[in-house]
Design a protein around this motif. Structure first.
Motif, PDB file in Angstrom:
ATOM      1  N   GLU A 285       0.829  -1.200   0.000  1.00  0.00           N
ATOM      2  CA  GLU A 285       0.000   0.000   0.000  1.00  0.00           C
ATOM      3  C   GLU A 285       0.867   1.255   0.000  1.00  0.00           C
ATOM      4  O   GLU A 285       1.980   1.256   0.542  1.00  0.00           O
ATOM      5  CB  GLU A 285      -0.915   0.044   1.227  1.00  0.00           C
ATOM      6  CG  GLU A 285      -1.788  -1.175   1.435  1.00  0.00           C
ATOM      7  CD  GLU A 285      -1.094  -2.235   2.292  1.00  0.00           C
ATOM      8  OE1 GLU A 285       0.128  -2.095   2.547  1.00  0.00           O
ATOM      9  OE2 GLU A 285      -1.769  -3.193   2.682  1.00  0.00           O
ATOM     10  N   THR A 286       0.357   2.337  -0.586  1.00  0.00           N
ATOM     11  CA  THR A 286       1.009   3.629  -0.409  1.00  0.00           C
ATOM     12  C   THR A 286       0.675   4.156   0.984  1.00  0.00           C
ATOM     13  O   THR A 286      -0.292   3.726   1.623  1.00  0.00           O
ATOM     14  CB  THR A 286       0.534   4.649  -1.449  1.00  0.00           C
ATOM     15  OG1 THR A 286      -0.865   4.938  -1.223  1.00  0.00           O
ATOM     16  CG2 THR A 286       0.742   4.137  -2.866  1.00  0.00           C
ATOM     17  N   ASP A 287       1.478   5.114   1.457  1.00  0.00           N
ATOM     18  CA  ASP A 287       1.204   5.701   2.768  1.00  0.00           C
ATOM     19  C   ASP A 287      -0.168   6.378   2.800  1.00  0.00           C
ATOM     20  O   ASP A 287      -0.885   6.306   3.800  1.00  0.00           O
ATOM     21  CB  ASP A 287       2.286   6.719   3.120  1.00  0.00           C
ATOM     22  CG  ASP A 287       3.611   6.066   3.480  1.00  0.00           C
ATOM     23  OD1 ASP A 287       3.612   4.857   3.765  1.00  0.00           O
ATOM     24  OD2 ASP A 287       4.638   6.764   3.480  1.00  0.00           O
ATOM     25  N   THR A 288      -0.540   7.032   1.693  1.00  0.00           N
ATOM     26  CA  THR A 288      -1.841   7.698   1.659  1.00  0.00           C
ATOM     27  C   THR A 288      -2.976   6.686   1.697  1.00  0.00           C
ATOM     28  O   THR A 288      -4.019   6.928   2.322  1.00  0.00           O
ATOM     29  CB  THR A 288      -1.955   8.596   0.422  1.00  0.00           C
ATOM     30  OG1 THR A 288      -0.842   9.500   0.384  1.00  0.00           O
ATOM     31  CG2 THR A 288      -3.241   9.404   0.441  1.00  0.00           C
ATOM     32  N   GLU A 289      -2.787   5.553   1.049  1.00  0.00           N
ATOM     33  CA  GLU A 289      -3.802   4.496   1.117  1.00  0.00           C
ATOM     34  C   GLU A 289      -3.984   4.025   2.557  1.00  0.00           C
ATOM     35  O   GLU A 289      -5.118   3.818   3.027  1.00  0.00           O
ATOM     36  CB  GLU A 289      -3.402   3.326   0.226  1.00  0.00           C
ATOM     37  CG  GLU A 289      -4.424   2.193   0.208  1.00  0.00           C
ATOM     38  CD  GLU A 289      -4.028   1.054  -0.719  1.00  0.00           C
ATOM     39  OE1 GLU A 289      -4.750   0.043  -0.739  1.00  0.00           O
ATOM     40  OE2 GLU A 289      -3.002   1.194  -1.419  1.00  0.00           O
ATOM     41  N   LEU A 290      -2.878   3.852   3.281  1.00  0.00           N
ATOM     42  CA  LEU A 290      -2.965   3.453   4.686  1.00  0.00           C
ATOM     43  C   LEU A 290      -3.696   4.512   5.509  1.00  0.00           C
ATOM     44  O   LEU A 290      -4.474   4.185   6.411  1.00  0.00           O
ATOM     45  CB  LEU A 290      -1.560   3.230   5.253  1.00  0.00           C
ATOM     46  CG  LEU A 290      -0.774   2.059   4.646  1.00  0.00           C
ATOM     47  CD1 LEU A 290       0.683   2.110   5.102  1.00  0.00           C
ATOM     48  CD2 LEU A 290      -1.402   0.722   5.043  1.00  0.00           C
ATOM     49  N   ALA A 291      -3.469   5.777   5.183  1.00  0.00           N
ATOM     50  CA  ALA A 291      -4.141   6.863   5.907  1.00  0.00           C
ATOM     51  C   ALA A 291      -5.642   6.860   5.641  1.00  0.00           C
ATOM     52  O   ALA A 291      -6.448   7.084   6.549  1.00  0.00           O
ATOM     53  CB  ALA A 291      -3.533   8.209   5.519  1.00  0.00           C
TER      54      ALA A 291
END
Length: 218
Positions: free
Chosen positions: A81-87
């Motif tokens: 996952e990208t960091d933004t997806e995790l957020a």
């Protein structure tokens, strides 16, 4: 509705972000990796911090680690996952059904397009979400919407198909109206670009498909 604000580590105009916070009430702030530096500049304490923390200044990281109320979601740089997806996942888990994402545009196109597709995840879960920067407000539509002229984001409103085809688009209250027009990916790409609200309110209706909606300023 519970409103979440995600601050990512991409390009972010702090004056714009400050103006946004003056005019919008948020219930939950989630910082993404280097976005924690923007969070500090804006004088905010996030409810959660997400990322692999490979791009943030260590001193700022340690400062926020000392705040016990913050939830930390730490990942290795090698992940699916990208960091933004995790957020976004964190915002949804915290019960946010209205999500603003700042700092998600203006940098690498692969990340920007990935962030656009994160809006589809929110749409599927009945959560309103948009990407915001100084010039653009980007959201997805799976049903009709009314735009209130006095509260419009910018001069222009554009619609692009996210799905292969969007059927039966009707535009009223716009400079360039449409009636029951279908558009497809790769065909008539400019048909719904740079429209303008010319009445107090304007609306879009359509039968099937998903549209990218871009409200923009010059």
């Amino acid at each position: 509705m519970k409103t979440g604000l995600i601050i990512t580590g991409g390009k972010l105009d702090l004056a714009f972000a400050g103006s946004f916070l003056e005019n919008e009430s948020v219930d939950c702030v989630i910082s993404v990796d280097a976005g924690l530096e923007y969070t500090k500049s804006l004088g905010l304490v996030p409810q959660a911090v997400v990322g692999d923390f490979d791009t943030i200044k260590p001193a700022i990281l340690e400062e926020y680690k000392a705040i016990p109320e913050i939830l930390w979601d730490v990942h290795k740089p090698e992940k699916d996952e990208t960091d933004t997806e995790l957020a976004v996942n964190t915002a949804l888990k915290l019960g946010c059904n209205r999500i603003f994402i700042l700092g998600a545009t203006g940098g690498r196109l692969d990340h920007e397009w990935s962030n656009l597709h994160l809006l589809k995840q929110c749409l599927d879960l009945k959560a309103e979400a948009c990407l915001l920067d100084t010039q653009n407000k980007v959201s997805l539509l799976s049903k009709g919407k009314t735009f209130f002229g006095p509260r419009k984001f910018g001069k222009y409103v554009s619609f692009l198909p996210l799905t292969e085809k969007v059927c039966g688009i009707t535009l009223t209250g716009f400079k360039y109206p449409l009636y029951e027009k279908s558009i497809s990916i790769g065909a008539e790409a400019g048909l719904c670009i740079s429209n303008e609200i010319v009445e107090e309110n304007a609306s879009i209706e359509f039968h099937d498909g998903i549209l990218i909606c871009v409200e923009s300023k010059d």
